[in-house]
Design an enzyme around this catalytic site. Structure first.
Site, mmCIF file in Angstrom:
data_model
loop_
_atom_site.group_PDB
_atom_site.id
_atom_site.type_symbol
_atom_site.label_atom_id
_atom_site.label_comp_id
_atom_site.label_asym_id
_atom_site.label_seq_id
_atom_site.Cartn_x
_atom_site.Cartn_y
_atom_site.Cartn_z
ATOM 1 N N ARG A 150 27.297 47.305 36.229
ATOM 2 C CA ARG A 150 28.102 48.319 36.919
ATOM 3 C C ARG A 150 28.079 49.586 36.084
ATOM 4 O O ARG A 150 28.306 49.545 34.867
ATOM 5 C CB ARG A 150 29.540 47.806 37.074
ATOM 6 C CG ARG A 150 30.379 48.677 37.979
ATOM 7 C CD ARG A 150 31.819 48.209 38.014
ATOM 8 N NE ARG A 150 32.606 48.898 37.005
ATOM 9 C CZ ARG A 150 33.930 49.059 37.050
ATOM 10 N NH1 ARG A 150 34.610 48.555 38.065
ATOM 11 N NH2 ARG A 150 34.572 49.677 36.102
ATOM 12 N N HIS A 203 36.841 53.138 43.146
ATOM 13 C CA HIS A 203 38.287 52.978 42.958
ATOM 14 C C HIS A 203 39.155 53.578 44.058
ATOM 15 O O HIS A 203 40.195 54.189 43.767
ATOM 16 C CB HIS A 203 38.708 53.558 41.598
ATOM 17 C CG HIS A 203 38.585 52.542 40.508
ATOM 18 N ND1 HIS A 203 39.346 51.415 40.479
ATOM 19 C CD2 HIS A 203 37.770 52.483 39.436
ATOM 20 C CE1 HIS A 203 39.015 50.695 39.431
ATOM 21 N NE2 HIS A 203 38.047 51.308 38.788
ATOM 22 N N TYR A 257 40.086 56.699 34.734
ATOM 23 C CA TYR A 257 40.127 55.251 34.612
ATOM 24 C C TYR A 257 38.719 54.672 34.719
ATOM 25 O O TYR A 257 37.974 54.992 35.628
ATOM 26 C CB TYR A 257 40.999 54.683 35.738
ATOM 27 C CG TYR A 257 41.169 53.197 35.668
ATOM 28 C CD1 TYR A 257 42.058 52.631 34.761
ATOM 29 C CD2 TYR A 257 40.439 52.367 36.494
ATOM 30 C CE1 TYR A 257 42.212 51.267 34.688
ATOM 31 C CE2 TYR A 257 40.596 50.997 36.424
ATOM 32 C CZ TYR A 257 41.484 50.454 35.520
ATOM 33 O OH TYR A 257 41.640 49.100 35.447
ATOM 34 N N ASP A 313 31.778 51.550 41.174
ATOM 35 C CA ASP A 313 33.132 51.386 41.708
ATOM 36 C C ASP A 313 33.754 52.773 41.902
ATOM 37 O O ASP A 313 33.886 53.535 40.941
ATOM 38 C CB ASP A 313 33.953 50.575 40.691
ATOM 39 C CG ASP A 313 35.314 50.160 41.205
ATOM 40 O OD1 ASP A 313 35.719 50.666 42.262
ATOM 41 O OD2 ASP A 313 35.963 49.328 40.547
ATOM 42 N N GLU A 362 31.476 50.016 45.528
ATOM 43 C CA GLU A 362 32.749 49.274 45.642
ATOM 44 C C GLU A 362 33.931 50.198 45.923
ATOM 45 O O GLU A 362 34.009 51.295 45.361
ATOM 46 C CB GLU A 362 32.945 48.551 44.305
ATOM 47 C CG GLU A 362 34.284 47.900 44.092
ATOM 48 C CD GLU A 362 34.329 47.216 42.725
ATOM 49 O OE1 GLU A 362 33.250 46.857 42.190
ATOM 50 O OE2 GLU A 362 35.423 47.062 42.190
ATOM 51 N N GLU A 394 31.955 39.322 39.052
ATOM 52 C CA GLU A 394 32.252 40.310 38.010
ATOM 53 C C GLU A 394 32.607 39.594 36.707
ATOM 54 O O GLU A 394 33.343 38.603 36.710
ATOM 55 C CB GLU A 394 33.436 41.185 38.454
ATOM 56 C CG GLU A 394 33.790 42.272 37.459
ATOM 57 C CD GLU A 394 34.952 43.148 37.933
ATOM 58 O OE1 GLU A 394 35.745 42.671 38.780
ATOM 59 O OE2 GLU A 394 35.070 44.283 37.469
ATOM 60 N N GLU A 431 39.414 43.744 46.003
ATOM 61 C CA GLU A 431 40.159 43.288 44.821
ATOM 62 C C GLU A 431 41.668 43.414 44.986
ATOM 63 O O GLU A 431 42.412 42.739 44.286
ATOM 64 C CB GLU A 431 39.681 44.015 43.559
ATOM 65 C CG GLU A 431 39.959 45.502 43.570
ATOM 66 C CD GLU A 431 39.413 46.206 42.324
ATOM 67 O OE1 GLU A 431 38.228 46.025 42.026
ATOM 68 O OE2 GLU A 431 40.172 46.935 41.684
ATOM 69 N N TRP A 452 43.719 55.708 43.956
ATOM 70 C CA TRP A 452 42.674 55.226 43.047
ATOM 71 C C TRP A 452 42.617 53.714 43.139
ATOM 72 O O TRP A 452 43.530 53.112 43.626
ATOM 73 C CB TRP A 452 42.862 55.674 41.604
ATOM 74 C CG TRP A 452 43.898 54.909 40.843
ATOM 75 C CD1 TRP A 452 45.219 55.190 40.800
ATOM 76 C CD2 TRP A 452 43.686 53.777 40.023
ATOM 77 N NE1 TRP A 452 45.856 54.299 40.000
ATOM 78 C CE2 TRP A 452 44.923 53.410 39.508
ATOM 79 C CE3 TRP A 452 42.548 53.011 39.669
ATOM 80 C CZ2 TRP A 452 45.094 52.305 38.663
ATOM 81 C CZ3 TRP A 452 42.715 51.926 38.831
ATOM 82 C CH2 TRP A 452 43.980 51.583 38.330
ATOM 83 N N ARG A 489 35.472 40.950 47.841
ATOM 84 C CA ARG A 489 35.728 40.905 46.396
ATOM 85 C C ARG A 489 37.105 40.329 46.037
ATOM 86 O O ARG A 489 37.710 40.738 45.041
ATOM 87 C CB ARG A 489 35.603 42.312 45.807
ATOM 88 C CG ARG A 489 34.208 42.880 45.920
ATOM 89 C CD ARG A 489 34.000 44.028 44.970
ATOM 90 N NE ARG A 489 34.167 43.582 43.607
ATOM 91 C CZ ARG A 489 35.230 43.799 42.847
ATOM 92 N NH1 ARG A 489 36.262 44.485 43.290
ATOM 93 N NH2 ARG A 489 35.276 43.333 41.624
HETATM 94 C C1 GCO Z 1 37.272 46.204 38.777
HETATM 95 C C2 GCO Z 1 38.606 46.803 38.975
HETATM 96 C C3 GCO Z 1 39.539 46.789 37.827
HETATM 97 C C4 GCO Z 1 40.929 47.112 38.365
HETATM 98 C C5 GCO Z 1 41.961 46.369 37.608
HETATM 99 C C6 GCO Z 1 43.355 46.676 38.083
HETATM 100 O O1 GCO Z 1 36.453 46.417 39.626
HETATM 101 O O2 GCO Z 1 37.111 45.476 37.803
HETATM 102 O O3 GCO Z 1 38.581 47.945 39.734
HETATM 103 O O4 GCO Z 1 39.147 47.599 36.791
HETATM 104 O O5 GCO Z 1 41.177 48.456 38.347
HETATM 105 O O6 GCO Z 1 41.679 45.030 37.743
HETATM 106 O O7 GCO Z 1 44.261 45.832 37.471
HETATM 107 MG MG MG Z 2 37.044 47.602 41.214
#
Ligand code: GCO
Ligand code: MG
Length: 405
Positions: A147, A215, A159, A213, A239, A342, A265, A405, A286
């Protein structure tokens, strides 16, 4: 056989984890993960105050019945807190069933459908040389899918990537009484990211599977543009392009790009992704075992996905405990429609508190062959690291508006 005890263990070996330990009258123990990053104590209370007393005296073998009892019986369904609590009980009961049967959980799920579970790692950098170093380090460790996250010129720390962030170790975002705040600019991001992928492809060639990602930060039309701009670089997946609660948003993105899409997620239940799967608006689902109701509910989501050609890609960041990583790996090994897993490495201290049988080898994870999930908790060590308040950051635009985000 009856459940005789259910204890909630909170430990913070570098970051917070909530673990449920269920014990039977025969002395068999099972572990479940109940960690919701930044809201840990809410799940701990849900378990301690409302669920643990109901477990005492129940038959631990009745996994499906217990799941339905906690889900339908509460009347208040779904949501991350409820579903993480149910997930913890569910994982602990699968763990117990495996230990009693003398079999690893993947054998109870139908046995191995593959030899190992392909994983992707996180590479990130504040500039291209730092990003290349990060990719190289991961390739040396044996990873076969990467990634790619990058800082954006003009923005400070964001982030997942940015100055001071190396090799994907960006969690936790900040330990303290209040979340840190970051500044976001979608235009700058959209202008920068395709060039990053161009350079990564030039340097590492066409064969390495690359992921990214976003976000949840984009509108549908911005996401469509990003998907299109990334098409020349042949991503494995893009993602979380749009805020996850808006299932309809992915339809617009889908109409404009052939870049494969992944999301899930923050989903807690099959109802969060049913339309996405049935209407083939995504390629990878995911969900995490801890946040979407445990092994029992993930099985159901993945079975639905299989019907529509959607593959799994379980969330596996460092804020889920090794118990969730084990649950995911057992499922990944068994289900027919596994896509990728992941894998962010936990700090060594976390692995010392949670010794585990799953192992990484040459780009693949294997759950190991210990009966049950194959994870223990060293309760003495765990007690040395008490809970510390910690939050994920908050994202704002330059004018101060709180942003997704
Ligand atoms: C990922 C995620 C994480 C989340 C985190 C939040 O794809 O691994 O986006 O980085 O932001 O799990 O608690
Ligand atoms: Mg993610």
């Amino acid at each position: 056989m009856k459940i005789s005890d259910a204890q909630v263990i909170i430990t913070s070996p570098g970051r917070n984890f909530v673990t449920l330990m269920v014990t039977t009258d025969d002395g068999v123990t099972g572990l479940g993960d109940a960690t919701v990053n930044g809201r840990e104590l809410a799940v701990a209370s849900y378990l301690r105050d409302h669920v643990a007393p109901l477990l005492i005296g129940r038959d631990p073998h009745r996994i499906e019945d217990t799941w339905q009892y906690l889900y339908k019986g509460a009347y208040w369904r779904r949501g991350p807190v409820t579903m993480a609590a149910i997930a913890a009980v569910d994982m602990a009961l699968w763990d117990i069933k495996g230990k009693v049967a003398g079999l690893p959980v993947y054998q109870l799920l139908g046995g191995a459908s593959r030899d190992g579970v392909l994983v992707y790692c996180h590479a990130s950098g504040s500039d291209i040389p730092e990003l290349f170093d990060s990719v190289e380090r991961h390739l040396e460790l044996g990873y076969r899918a990467v990634r790619i996250q990058s800082a954006v010129p003009g923005l400070g720390k964001i982030y997942g990537a940015g100055p001071g962030v190396s090799s994907g170790r960006y969690e936790p975002a900040g330990r303290g009484a209040a979340p840190s705040e970051e500044t976001w600019d979608t235009g700058a991001y959209l202008r920068h990211i395709p060039g990053v992928f161009e350079k990564v492809r030039e340097r590492f060639g066409p064969d390495l599977p690359l992921l990214h990602d976003a976000h949840h930060r984009l509108t549908p039309i911005q996401a469509a543009r990003l998907g299109r701009d990334l098409e020349p670089y042949d991503l494995f997946w893009l993602e979380d392009v749009t805020p996850a609660e808006d299932q309809e948003a992915l339809r617009l993105v889908r109409q404009h790009t052939t870049t494969p899409l992944a999301i899930g997620e923050v989903f807690n239940s099959i109802f969060d992704c049913e339309r996405l799967i049935r209407e083939r608006l995504i390629d990878y689902i995911r969900v995490a075992a801890v946040h979407a109701g445990g092994i029992t509910h993930l099985k159901r989501i993945f079975a639905l996905a299989e019907l529509y050609g959607v593959k799994s890609g379980s969330h596996g960041p460092t804020d889920v405990s090794p118990v969730t990583m084990a649950a995911a790996t057992h499922l990944d090994l068994a289900i027919p429609n596994f896509g990728i897993q992941e894998h962010m490495r936990h700090e060594p201290l976390v692995d010392e508190v949670f010794p585990h049988a799953y192992r990484f080898d040459d780009g693949y994870l294997h759950p190991g062959d210990e009966p049950g999930l194959g994870v223990r908790i060293d309760t003495e060590r765990a007690a040395r690291y008490p809970y510390e308040p910690a939050y994920l950051p908050v994202n704002r635009l330059a004018d101060g508006t709180v942003h997704d985000w």
